[in-house]
Design a protein around this motif. Sequence first.
Motif, PDB file in Angstrom:
ATOM      1  N   SER A 159       0.855  -1.180   0.000  1.00 57.93           N
ATOM      2  CA  SER A 159       0.000   0.000   0.000  1.00 57.93           C
ATOM      3  C   SER A 159       0.895   1.235   0.000  1.00 57.93           C
ATOM      4  O   SER A 159       1.645   1.460   0.936  1.00 57.93           O
ATOM      5  CB  SER A 159      -0.917   0.011   1.233  1.00 57.93           C
ATOM      6  N   VAL A 160       0.833   1.990  -1.071  1.00 62.49           N
ATOM      7  CA  VAL A 160       1.685   3.175  -1.223  1.00 62.49           C
ATOM      8  C   VAL A 160       0.846   4.325  -1.752  1.00 62.49           C
ATOM      9  O   VAL A 160       0.012   4.136  -2.635  1.00 62.49           O
ATOM     10  CB  VAL A 160       2.863   2.903  -2.195  1.00 62.49           C
ATOM     11  N   LYS A 161       1.083   5.508  -1.202  1.00 68.06           N
ATOM     12  CA  LYS A 161       0.427   6.709  -1.717  1.00 68.06           C
ATOM     13  C   LYS A 161       1.482   7.791  -1.951  1.00 68.06           C
ATOM     14  O   LYS A 161       2.378   7.974  -1.133  1.00 68.06           O
ATOM     15  CB  LYS A 161      -0.639   7.214  -0.749  1.00 68.06           C
ATOM     16  N   LEU A 162       1.349   8.463  -3.076  1.00 67.67           N
ATOM     17  CA  LEU A 162       2.220   9.572  -3.425  1.00 67.67           C
ATOM     18  C   LEU A 162       1.368  10.835  -3.462  1.00 67.67           C
ATOM     19  O   LEU A 162       0.418  10.925  -4.253  1.00 67.67           O
ATOM     20  CB  LEU A 162       2.888   9.344  -4.780  1.00 67.67           C
ATOM     21  N   LEU A 163       1.695  11.796  -2.612  1.00 70.05           N
ATOM     22  CA  LEU A 163       0.930  13.032  -2.515  1.00 70.05           C
ATOM     23  C   LEU A 163       1.701  14.143  -3.216  1.00 70.05           C
ATOM     24  O   LEU A 163       2.798  14.515  -2.792  1.00 70.05           O
ATOM     25  CB  LEU A 163       0.708  13.423  -1.048  1.00 70.05           C
ATOM     26  N   LEU A 164       1.146  14.661  -4.301  1.00 69.84           N
ATOM     27  CA  LEU A 164       1.762  15.758  -5.039  1.00 69.84           C
ATOM     28  C   LEU A 164       1.176  17.072  -4.565  1.00 69.84           C
ATOM     29  O   LEU A 164      -0.046  17.208  -4.439  1.00 69.84           O
ATOM     30  CB  LEU A 164       1.508  15.611  -6.547  1.00 69.84           C
ATOM     31  N   ASP A 165       2.053  18.019  -4.310  1.00 67.13           N
ATOM     32  CA  ASP A 165       1.584  19.299  -3.787  1.00 67.13           C
ATOM     33  C   ASP A 165       2.527  20.401  -4.261  1.00 67.13           C
ATOM     34  O   ASP A 165       3.603  20.600  -3.696  1.00 67.13           O
ATOM     35  CB  ASP A 165       1.533  19.270  -2.258  1.00 67.13           C
ATOM     36  N   ALA A 166       2.141  21.088  -5.320  1.00 66.67           N
ATOM     37  CA  ALA A 166       2.867  22.258  -5.819  1.00 66.67           C
ATOM     38  C   ALA A 166       4.357  21.997  -6.007  1.00 66.67           C
ATOM     39  O   ALA A 166       5.211  22.683  -5.461  1.00 66.67           O
ATOM     40  CB  ALA A 166       2.653  23.439  -4.872  1.00 66.67           C
ATOM     41  N   GLY A 167       4.688  20.993  -6.779  1.00 66.10           N
ATOM     42  CA  GLY A 167       6.078  20.738  -7.105  1.00 66.10           C
ATOM     43  C   GLY A 167       6.817  19.857  -6.135  1.00 66.10           C
ATOM     44  O   GLY A 167       8.017  19.604  -6.310  1.00 66.10           O
ATOM     45  N   LYS A 168       6.152  19.366  -5.132  1.00 70.13           N
ATOM     46  CA  LYS A 168       6.758  18.465  -4.155  1.00 70.13           C
ATOM     47  C   LYS A 168       5.946  17.179  -4.078  1.00 70.13           C
ATOM     48  O   LYS A 168       4.763  17.161  -4.437  1.00 70.13           O
ATOM     49  CB  LYS A 168       6.851  19.124  -2.774  1.00 70.13           C
TER      50      LYS A 168
END
Length: 349
Positions: A113-122
């Motif tokens: 279980s993996v989540k990648l959170l993208l937030d304004a270039g990060k």
Amino acid sequence: MATTTKTARWEVRRRHPLIPIGVAVVGLAALVYGFEVPHRHRIEDNLTDRTKVALADAGIDATVRFTGRDGSVTVESQDQVEQARSITLGLDGVRVVKIDAPPKVEAPPQPVSVKLLLDAGKVVLTGAVPDESAHTALVDAAKAAFGADNVQDQVTVDAKRTAGSANLAALGGVVAALGKDTKVGVVDLTDGTVTLTGTVASQEIKDKAETAAKAVASTVRNQLVVGAAVAPEQVQTQLGALPTVEFENNSATLTAQGQAVVANVASILKTNPTVRVSIEGHTDSRGTPERNQVLSEARARTVLDTLIALGIAPDRLTSRGFGESQPKVPGTDDASNAINRRVEFIVQK
């Protein structure tokens, strides 16, 4: 005249010399019993009450019994045994304690279980992978797409996880397809399915992200929305796809992972400035219902205060706590407890 003389004979019976001593011993024993038994019961009641309170404060629901100063404690899980032992022995007046718990049942292997959170270039990586090689591949792919300084790694290695047919290294390609211009996005690999949520600038980006996701897993749910603002239902989908907000154990203090998730919530709300959200805190059933209610309220309030500090207007937010009254799944094992311990973001329509 005849005279009859009667001689009175007095028989003196001497008592055995041990009889008075025996009477004294019996009397003394009765006095001691009359004093000691109530006193011992008071000690036992006091130790029982203090132990229950101390364990409950640590989130441990236990059955407690004392005979004199010797305790017998039964907890719900083997994971609580050593903590319960340390807490109980640390109480003044406790001599020894025996801790019992049901035998530990080994959970079957869980999928990655993996989540990648993208937030304004990060990008923030969270979740669990089966080994260090999978962990390294995932982090390297994310760094290649966004740059090392823009990747926050919070992934853990759990040997009980199984990757199955998922290609973890290909997750970096999904992040690259979304690109640094994606204000808010979530790539979620759970149970062999990749779910994409967030807001992207164009249909082309949405299609590229879906193609890249198919290299990770055969099942892809593309819920990306094109445009600067989306409908409340779509915002709810984005918020629901975020990882669980984590707190320090038995506390309302956010962990680093929890802070990252709340920051992602703030980004979603900034992208959708008309959306109002109710923040709802829930606990598992360990501990007393009263304490769980207080803890759930405190955690929801912490999230609300953090969002305000991140620039979200207070009039867009409310917070509530439900304690243990609304579990998401049945059961009291560790896996169920982890799911039931949560903060939910409910879009108000």
